[in-house]
Design an enzyme around this catalytic site. Sequence first.
Site, short mmCIF file in Angstrom:
data_model
loop_
_atom_site.label_atom_id
_atom_site.label_comp_id
_atom_site.label_asym_id
_atom_site.label_seq_id
_atom_site.Cartn_x
_atom_site.Cartn_y
_atom_site.Cartn_z
N LYS A 129 0.82 -1.22 0.00
CA LYS A 129 0.00 0.00 0.00
C LYS A 129 0.84 1.26 0.00
CE LYS A 129 -0.87 -0.17 4.95
NZ LYS A 129 0.17 0.74 5.39
N ARG A 158 -6.58 3.78 11.43
CA ARG A 158 -6.16 2.40 11.62
C ARG A 158 -7.00 1.68 12.66
NH1 ARG A 158 -0.74 2.14 9.94
NH2 ARG A 158 0.41 0.29 10.54
N ARG A 203 11.41 -7.42 2.63
CA ARG A 203 11.63 -6.03 3.02
C ARG A 203 12.56 -5.94 4.24
NH1 ARG A 203 6.47 -2.52 4.54
NH2 ARG A 203 6.82 -3.21 6.65
N ARG A 232 14.13 -2.34 8.61
CA ARG A 232 13.27 -1.58 9.52
C ARG A 232 13.23 -2.25 10.88
NH1 ARG A 232 7.51 0.04 6.94
NH2 ARG A 232 6.82 -0.54 9.02
N ARG A 288 1.85 -6.55 14.58
CA ARG A 288 1.21 -5.62 13.64
C ARG A 288 0.13 -6.31 12.82
NH1 ARG A 288 6.42 -4.66 11.40
NH2 ARG A 288 5.58 -3.63 9.58
P1 ADP Z 1 3.01 -1.23 8.60
O1 ADP Z 1 1.72 -1.04 7.84
O2 ADP Z 1 3.99 -2.12 7.90
O3 ADP Z 1 2.80 -1.65 10.02
P2 ADP Z 1 3.35 1.68 8.82
O4 ADP Z 1 4.47 2.42 8.20
O5 ADP Z 1 1.99 1.96 8.30
O6 ADP Z 1 3.75 0.15 8.64
O7 ADP Z 1 3.34 1.93 10.40
C1 ADP Z 1 4.46 1.68 11.18
C2 ADP Z 1 4.14 1.94 12.65
O8 ADP Z 1 3.83 3.33 12.85
C3 ADP Z 1 2.94 1.20 13.22
O9 ADP Z 1 3.24 -0.12 13.63
C4 ADP Z 1 2.57 2.10 14.41
O10 ADP Z 1 3.45 1.93 15.49
C5 ADP Z 1 2.82 3.50 13.85
N1 ADP Z 1 1.59 4.02 13.21
C6 ADP Z 1 1.43 4.31 11.89
N2 ADP Z 1 0.19 4.74 11.64
C7 ADP Z 1 -0.46 4.76 12.84
C8 ADP Z 1 -1.77 5.09 13.25
N3 ADP Z 1 -2.69 5.51 12.37
N4 ADP Z 1 -2.08 4.97 14.56
C9 ADP Z 1 -1.19 4.54 15.44
N5 ADP Z 1 0.06 4.19 15.13
C10 ADP Z 1 0.44 4.29 13.84
#
Ligand code: ADP
Length: 195
Positions: A16, A91, A130, A136, A147
Amino acid sequence: MTAPRLLIVGPQGSGKGTQGVRIAEAFGIPAVSTGDVFRANVKDGTELGLQVKAIIDAGDLVPDELTGAIVRDRLAQDDAAAGFLLDGYPRNLGQVADLDAFLDGRDSPLTAVIELAVPREESIQRLSRRAAEQGRADDNEEAIAKRLSIYESETAPILGVYRERGIVDAVDGVGTLDEVFERIVVALAARGITA
Ligand code: ADP
């Protein structure tokens, strides 16, 4: 023409982020990725970064209030006036309510939600690739499992809310980057959302 106020939703490893950036480029709108904002702050050692690093590394969610404030701030900037693509926010259902309140106040609701569908094995394969390529901190086994489980319990339910509004397009996320991108473009065009 319908304004491109878009959200892309999909499990970890669904692609995404990559598709989000391409769509945003095609439509000339900003891609707003909360994960990217947090990672940039961690990298730069800002106060926000210090606040969220341990949470992110463990695969937990950053508190809604903090995340919501960051997104509202970003969407209030001029370059998001004609549209935007959200990636990673909202989320959970609380964040949907927060975002609704903000967007309704501006009379500018989301116009489409792209649901990127990828089978579990495929997304796990992509994630381990990845992990090897990008290193990461949250791409370790434990944080990935957390996650994915948060995705299923908290994030997937938000699709039900948007489905009731009739704005969800489910797109098959398996294929080349170009194939998947084309599917998204076709789905958006059917809603009158064109570049
Ligand atoms: P992924 O989808 O691979 O988990 P993201 O880059 O979307 O990766 O998010 C990485 C981390 O950033 C999440 O695991 C969380 O800790 C934090 N995060 C991102 N977006 C949110 C959100 N909307 N609410 C809370 N935490 C978030």
